[in-house]
Design an enzyme around this catalytic site. Structure first.
Site, PDB file in Angstrom:
ATOM      1  N   THR A 173     100.657  -7.383  13.212  1.00 25.70           N
ATOM      2  CA  THR A 173     100.265  -6.082  12.667  1.00 25.70           C
ATOM      3  C   THR A 173     100.932  -6.016  11.322  1.00 25.70           C
ATOM      4  O   THR A 173     101.871  -6.768  11.068  1.00 25.70           O
ATOM      5  CB  THR A 173     100.818  -4.982  13.623  1.00 25.70           C
ATOM      6  OG1 THR A 173      99.945  -4.851  14.733  1.00 25.70           O
ATOM      7  CG2 THR A 173     100.974  -3.627  12.964  1.00 25.70           C
TER       8      THR A 173
ATOM      9  N   ARG B   3      90.615   0.409  23.800  1.00 26.70           N
ATOM     10  CA  ARG B   3      92.084   0.510  23.923  1.00 26.70           C
ATOM     11  C   ARG B   3      92.700   0.887  22.567  1.00 26.70           C
ATOM     12  O   ARG B   3      92.351   0.332  21.527  1.00 26.70           O
ATOM     13  CB  ARG B   3      92.645  -0.820  24.411  1.00 26.70           C
ATOM     14  CG  ARG B   3      94.188  -0.877  24.515  1.00 26.70           C
ATOM     15  CD  ARG B   3      94.808  -1.482  23.281  1.00 26.70           C
ATOM     16  NE  ARG B   3      96.247  -1.714  23.417  1.00 26.70           N
ATOM     17  CZ  ARG B   3      97.035  -2.113  22.428  1.00 26.70           C
ATOM     18  NH1 ARG B   3      96.519  -2.341  21.235  1.00 26.70           N
ATOM     19  NH2 ARG B   3      98.314  -2.291  22.619  1.00 26.70           N
ATOM     20  N   VAL B   4      93.629   1.812  22.602  1.00 24.24           N
ATOM     21  CA  VAL B   4      94.345   2.182  21.380  1.00 24.24           C
ATOM     22  C   VAL B   4      95.823   1.868  21.586  1.00 24.24           C
ATOM     23  O   VAL B   4      96.403   2.221  22.619  1.00 24.24           O
ATOM     24  CB  VAL B   4      94.153   3.680  21.058  1.00 24.24           C
ATOM     25  CG1 VAL B   4      95.017   4.088  19.867  1.00 24.24           C
ATOM     26  CG2 VAL B   4      92.677   3.982  20.772  1.00 24.24           C
ATOM     27  N   GLY B   5      96.421   1.190  20.611  1.00 28.40           N
ATOM     28  CA  GLY B   5      97.842   0.838  20.708  1.00 28.40           C
ATOM     29  C   GLY B   5      98.720   1.873  20.029  1.00 28.40           C
ATOM     30  O   GLY B   5      98.314   3.019  19.803  1.00 28.40           O
ATOM     31  N   ASP B   6      99.915   1.449  19.674  1.00 26.35           N
ATOM     32  CA  ASP B   6     100.890   2.368  19.074  1.00 26.35           C
ATOM     33  C   ASP B   6     100.695   2.584  17.579  1.00 26.35           C
ATOM     34  O   ASP B   6     101.137   3.600  17.030  1.00 26.35           O
ATOM     35  CB  ASP B   6     102.309   1.813  19.286  1.00 26.35           C
ATOM     36  CG  ASP B   6     102.471   0.438  18.625  1.00 26.35           C
ATOM     37  OD1 ASP B   6     101.610  -0.439  18.860  1.00 26.35           O
ATOM     38  OD2 ASP B   6     103.432   0.247  17.860  1.00 26.35           O
TER      39      ASP B   6
ATOM     40  N   THR C 261     105.845  -3.041  15.264  1.00 28.63           N
ATOM     41  CA  THR C 261     104.854  -4.017  15.703  1.00 28.63           C
ATOM     42  C   THR C 261     105.275  -4.574  17.050  1.00 28.63           C
ATOM     43  O   THR C 261     106.473  -4.631  17.347  1.00 28.63           O
ATOM     44  CB  THR C 261     104.701  -5.164  14.675  1.00 28.63           C
ATOM     45  OG1 THR C 261     103.744  -6.106  15.180  1.00 28.63           O
ATOM     46  CG2 THR C 261     106.012  -5.894  14.420  1.00 28.63           C
ATOM     47  N   GLY C 262     104.303  -4.957  17.856  1.00 31.97           N
ATOM     48  CA  GLY C 262     104.638  -5.514  19.161  1.00 31.97           C
ATOM     49  C   GLY C 262     103.692  -4.998  20.231  1.00 31.97           C
ATOM     50  O   GLY C 262     102.594  -4.512  19.924  1.00 31.97           O
TER      51      GLY C 262
ATOM     52  N   GLY D  10     102.057  -2.696  22.108  1.00 31.74           N
ATOM     53  CA  GLY D  10     101.890  -1.280  21.818  1.00 31.74           C
ATOM     54  C   GLY D  10     102.131  -0.324  22.971  1.00 31.74           C
ATOM     55  O   GLY D  10     102.646   0.783  22.779  1.00 31.74           O
TER      56      GLY D  10
HETATM   57  N1  ASP Z   1     101.383  -2.935  18.131  1.00 31.05           N
HETATM   58  C1  ASP Z   1     100.041  -3.422  18.023  1.00 31.05           C
HETATM   59  C2  ASP Z   1      99.235  -2.883  19.175  1.00 31.05           C
HETATM   60  O1  ASP Z   1      99.740  -2.818  20.278  1.00 31.05           O
HETATM   61  C3  ASP Z   1      99.947  -4.899  18.047  1.00 31.05           C
HETATM   62  C4  ASP Z   1     100.921  -5.635  17.194  1.00 31.05           C
HETATM   63  O2  ASP Z   1     101.818  -5.059  16.640  1.00 31.05           O
HETATM   64  O3  ASP Z   1     100.786  -6.826  17.070  1.00 31.05           O
HETATM   65  O4  ASP Z   1      98.088  -2.583  18.986  1.00 31.05           O
END
Ligand code: ASP
Length: 343
Positions: free
Chosen positions: A209, A237-240, A260-261, A263
């Site tokens: 991200t 799907r919606v992440g963080d 990032t990570g 989510g």
């Molecule tokens: N945090 C992002 C999500 O979960 C993905 C990522 O950071 O790689 O959508």
């Protein structure tokens, strides 16, 4: 004696705990960015290393130029993120990962630390630069978050760059989703149909991200994050990343944060707001707060990821519990620092 031992034991423990975060603190920073957790070190090649460093440097310099010409922290964040969205290397804009259905669905958000205004978009498929869409939501609508078709119609009405969904396609991301489909098909043959929640867990290399945090001459902080989400995510799907308080937060009284990570963990632990809260109410430093949330709370819960933090005095700290984090910063006088792994 016992007390002395205990006290020195505690001091030692605290110092050891902060060491990995503390070596990443830089002062006088005006813009910090990340490009996600990145690829596993074994998959990194000299050529990819060079290309990633080049795009991070370009993003920093573009954002820094904005600040130098009197632009705001919001301008710097948007500019730096647009450069990273336009790069096929990173998982945002062009180069976004694919959903389980083989589409690219993009999320982004931005926040102004002075006014606490924020804007975000989720699940968009035709907006070339979702970070600009998020900023338009903040500045040109009465809402904070727009999703899917509504967000796309709004962006079109605002005259933003609209592209065909195929614009986001890249060969390496397509190969990644195909490898997962193959793996799933093999599992299905062995075990029967897989409900979507039982899909194989994402590998590190499927994350990634981009994000930016900035501090302008007026002392205003801003943060932004943009992503294609996680490879093989379920449709819708919606992440963080587009969620204020999870993937992005900015507060002039404390810091600007982009995460990032994985989510789902970042949403459940309200990571970016938690870091700000520890700084505001506990008096923690940027490195201590981010270290506590990322390397203790999230790590204990099994959530992989990272955060970059720029505090109101220009101290830039990063914390990650993954093998690496593409991260970079630029100081007021234009000094660039780029790191990809533990260095
Ligand atoms: N945090 C992002 C999500 O979960 C993905 C990522 O950071 O790689 O959508």
């Amino acid at each position: 004696m016992t007390r002395t031992l205990l006290v020195s034991g505690m001091v030692l423990f605290t110092m050891t705990n902060l060491m990995s975060a503390a070596d990443d603190v830089v002062s006088n920073v005006v813009l910090g960015i990340h490009g996600g957790i990145g690829v596993d070190k074994v998959d990194m090649t000299p050529d990819l290393d060079k290309q990633v460093r080049a795009v991070l440097t370009e993003a920093l310099q573009a954002g820094h130029a904005k600040l130098k010409s009197g632009g705001s922290s919001l301008d710097a964040v948007e500019t730096a993120i647009r450069v990273m969205e336009d790069s096929p290397l990173l998982n945002a804009g062009k180069g976004a990962v694919f959903t389980h259905e083989g589409r690219n669905e993009l999320d982004a958000s931005i926040m102004d630390g002075k006014t606490k205004k924020a804007g975000s978009m989720a699940g968009v498929t035709i907006i070339k630069n979702p970070i600009t869409g998020a900023r338009a939501v903040m500045e040109k609508s009465k809402h904070v978050m727009l999703v899917g078709r509504g967000a796309e119609i709004f962006a079109t009405q605002q005259g933003l760059d609209i592209v065909d969904p195929s614009y986001f396609w890249t060969e390496h991301r397509w190969k990644a989703i195909q490898a997962i489909w193959k793996q799933e098909a093999e599992l299905k043959n062995k075990r029967g149909a897989l409900p979507v929640e039982n899909l194989p867990p994402a590998k590190k290399s499927e994350y990634g991200t981009v994000g930016a945090v900035a501090l302008d001459a007026a002392g205003n902080l801003a943060a932004g994050t943009s992503t294609g989400g996680m490879t093989n995510k379920s449709f819708g799907r919606v992440g963080d990343s587009p969620i204020i308080g999870a993937g992005t937060y900015a507060d002039n009284e404390a810091a600007a944060i982009s995460c990032t990570g994985h989510g789902e963990f970042f949403i459940r632990y309200a990571v970016s707001h938690e870091i700000v809260a520890q700084m505001k109410y506990k008096g923690s430093s940027a490195e201590a707060a981010s270290h506590d949330v990322i390397n203790r709370q999230l790590k204990d819960a099994g959530g992989e990821g990272a955060a970059i933090v720029l505090d109101k005095t220009g101290r830039f700290a990063t914390a990650y519990n993954s093998e690496g984090l593409y991260r970079a910063c630029i100081t007021q006088d234009g000094k660039v620092r780029v790191r990809l792994y533990e260095e």
